[in-house]
Design an enzyme around this catalytic site. Structure first.
Site, short mmCIF file in Angstrom:
data_model
loop_
_atom_site.label_atom_id
_atom_site.label_comp_id
_atom_site.label_asym_id
_atom_site.label_seq_id
_atom_site.Cartn_x
_atom_site.Cartn_y
_atom_site.Cartn_z
CG ASP A 53 59.53 44.61 30.76
OD1 ASP A 53 60.01 45.76 30.81
OD2 ASP A 53 60.10 43.62 31.25
CE1 TYR A 250 66.49 46.22 28.88
CE2 TYR A 250 65.71 45.64 31.07
CZ TYR A 250 65.47 46.11 29.80
OH TYR A 250 64.20 46.50 29.44
N PRO A 328 66.45 51.93 27.97
CG PRO A 328 66.41 49.62 27.62
CD PRO A 328 67.17 50.87 27.25
#
Length: 606
Positions: A53, A250, A328
């Site tokens: 994203d 996260y 990520p």
């Protein structure tokens, strides 16, 4: 073929396997250049939610070069601030610092854009649809063969693939044989293409386990609309604001709770509720309530691997997650993937059109694999810092805020994509770097405010670096109001059109503008400049003559572009590759140097 299977056959210049961001970027770039391209995907539809994203500034610049940045920025969320939380002396966490999310300033997009992968794919799909190109889905490739006797044959289709149309509604599945000049495998971390051509992934898997959940938050954390890096005694957390009031969490998890006996993630052992429960402990004393629904969630182990090589015979290529996997946290996954395809596509175009030799394709692996190795080296350090225990009185060996912040800022040029550097090669020649000291050969050319000479309209240099697969020749003419300097410019133009120059050798006058785009940039002032006084070969259109000055109101433009790029009054020529990277620099009397440069990889016209 087995009974009951319908077989067709077709030919295509490039077949792309995988319609994620890497595959779609490649398809868009090739289609825009007029290449006959097909793209297939095993998924029945594009991603609906979640996945990658984060779009970094350099990727937004690439979107702009295709005219797609306005939609991206409008639909996405802009991240301008990174907030840091660390353990407080009273227990829980407290705000430690707020800094710019993007440390780099030399860009027109000094922020990160967050938008879920499905929406990003839709931007590509809509543009491709306008060109009559649709993703074929659900389609599963079942075999691939490369005829080695044909790999060096310009007009051949040496790649043979069998595709199966996996529509479960049909009792009889339809198959198709496709003959392709080139194949691009952009089919993810478990790439079928990579496995079929026996490319090994090299690297390791860490012990770090993370959960990810997308939701609309109900929380008293004041920085929930900023990127947050949170270190607590309970573990670490990152918060990424998203479109539509959503955020992405996260959350660092305890591996023993979610890892099975084979060392793999077992999603049955944890769900979004479990991830959120851990988040509550990490965010204490701040609270976050359970939402009515979760938009998306997943659990993963950080793995850091790079493909041993990126192609087979320079006919079958892999790109994106098929080449490299990493955490990520730095927001590089989707960006790195699309930049792979962006790097490869213009090289394929020139080879397919016969304007470059196939050796050009070897620079794809040379440049992007080294980038991936650098990314993994960065990711290892960043993931260790992010996942490590925070410094405290009880943990003196932990990660301090100063250490983490230093890494965050030091690697800012890398994570933003603005500082990516390609080493010397047949397409990167730093010989005359001193003539434009701050236009670094091997790095993307930065934006600069200028004026159009003909109408004094403000324009940015990046507005002219459109992704049309042409090499941009930026002719910094110096002060053309000075007769002696104008004489040097006229002499340069004469040599440019003379037999033996790179224009004459590597393009015809009729085809010149399909390979090269010339932009002249003078340091003469707006009060005296006559754009059409320049030799005609130096301006393909009246809008392609610029001046380094401020506008009539003294508001826009800078008058300092020569100075900021480190170009003196003698002028210089900057060659910009089709992907926006500075490829070579030459003096105004350096036509022979440019001829030698282009001779290294381009084909002479008959």
């Amino acid at each position: 073929m087995p009974a009951g299977v319908d077989t067709e056959a077709s030919k295509v210049d490039v077949l792309i396997v995988g319609a994620g961001p890497a595959g779609l970027m490649c398809a868009l770039a090739l289609a825009r250049a007029g290449v006959k391209v097909r793209i297939v995907d095993k998924r029945p539809q594009k991603v609906a939610a979640g996945q990658a994203d984060g779009i970094q500034p350099r990727t937004t610049e690439v979107f702009k070069s295709y005219g797609l940045s306005d939609r991206l920025v409008k639909e996405g969320t802009q991240l301008h601030v990174a907030a840091f939380y660390n353990p407080s002396k009273n227990g829980g966490i407290e705000l430690t610092d707020r800094v710019p999310d993007v440390a780099a300033t030399d860009t027109n997009f000094p922020f990160e854009v967050t938008l879920h992968q499905g929406a990003i794919e839709a931007i590509f799909l809509d543009d491709m649809r306008d060109m009559g190109i649709e993703v074929s889905r659900p389609v599963i490739p079942t075999s691939i063969e490369v005829n080695t006797a044909l790999v060096e044959d310009f007009g051949a289709y040496p790649c043979r693939l069998v595709l199966e149309y996996a529509n479960s509604d049909q009792e009889e599945k339809r198959s198709e044989i496709v003959y392709a000049k080139y194949v691009v495998g952009a089919d993810g971390a478990h790439s079928w293409v990579r496995k079929q051509i026996d490319i090994v992934m090299e690297g390791e898997q860490t012990d770090y386990v993370w959960g990810v959940v997308d939701l609309v938050p109900d929380t008293d954390l004041p920085d929930v609309r900023n990127k947050c890096a949170i270190h607590s005694n309970n573990g670490s957390c990152m918060i990424i604001p998203r479109e539509g009031d959503k955020i992405r969490l996260y959350i660092q998890l305890d591996g023993k709770d979610v890892i099975d006996a084979n060392g793999r993630v077992d999603k049955n052992k944890a769900g979004p509720e479990k991830i959120l429960d851990v988040a509550r402990k990490t965010l204490h004393p701040f609270t976050i309530k359970t939402p009515q629904s979760y938009d998306w969630w997943t659990i993963y182990i950080i793995g850091q691997r790079v493909a041993q090589r990126y192609s087979l015979y320079s006919r079958v290529f892999i790109a994106g997650d098929a080449c490299h996997t990493h955490s990520p946290k730095a927001g590089q996954g989707m960006n790195a993937s699309m930049q792979d395809s962006y790097n490869l596509a213009w090289k394929l175009v020139h080879v397919l059109k016969g304007t470059a030799r196939r050796t050009l394709l070897q620079t794809y692996e040379l440049e992007r694999r080294q980038y991936a190795l650098d990314l993994i080296a960065f990711d290892k350090k960043f993931a260790k810092l992010f996942s490590g225990k925070p410094y405290s009185e009880l943990n003196l060996d932990g990660v301090s805020h100063a250490e983490f912040l230093q890494a965050f800022q030091t690697f800012g040029g890398f994570t933003s994509g603005l500082g990516v550097h390609y080493d010397q090669s047949i397409i990167i020649n730093p010989k005359y770097q001193h003539l434009a000291r701050n236009a670094l050969v091997g790095q993307r050319l930065p934006p600069r405010p200028l004026l159009r000479a003909a109408d004094c309209r403000p324009i940015d240099l990046h507005d002219l670096l459109v992704s049309d697969t042409r090499f941009k020749l930026l002719i910094f003419t110096g002060n053309t109001h000075n007769p002696s300097q104008m004489a040097r410019v006229v002499d340069f133009a004469s040599k440019l059109r003379a037999p033996g120059s790179f224009f004459a050798e590597f393009s015809s006058l009729e085809a010149m503008h399909s390979v090269f785009d010339i932009v002249s940039i003078s340091s003469e002032k707006k009060e005296t400049i006559m754009y059409n006084a320049l030799p005609r070969i130096l301006w393909s259109h009246w809008s392609k003559v610029l001046i380094d000055d401020i506008d009539m109101r003294g508001i826009t433009g800078s008058g300092k572009v020569y100075q900021s790029l480190g170009i003196d009054t003698a002028g210089a020529i900057i060659v910009v590759r089709p992907d926006g990277y500075v490829a070579a620099i030459a003096p105004l009397d350096g036509v022979s140097h440019l001829t030698n440069y282009f001779a290294g990889f381009m084909k002479r016209y008959p």
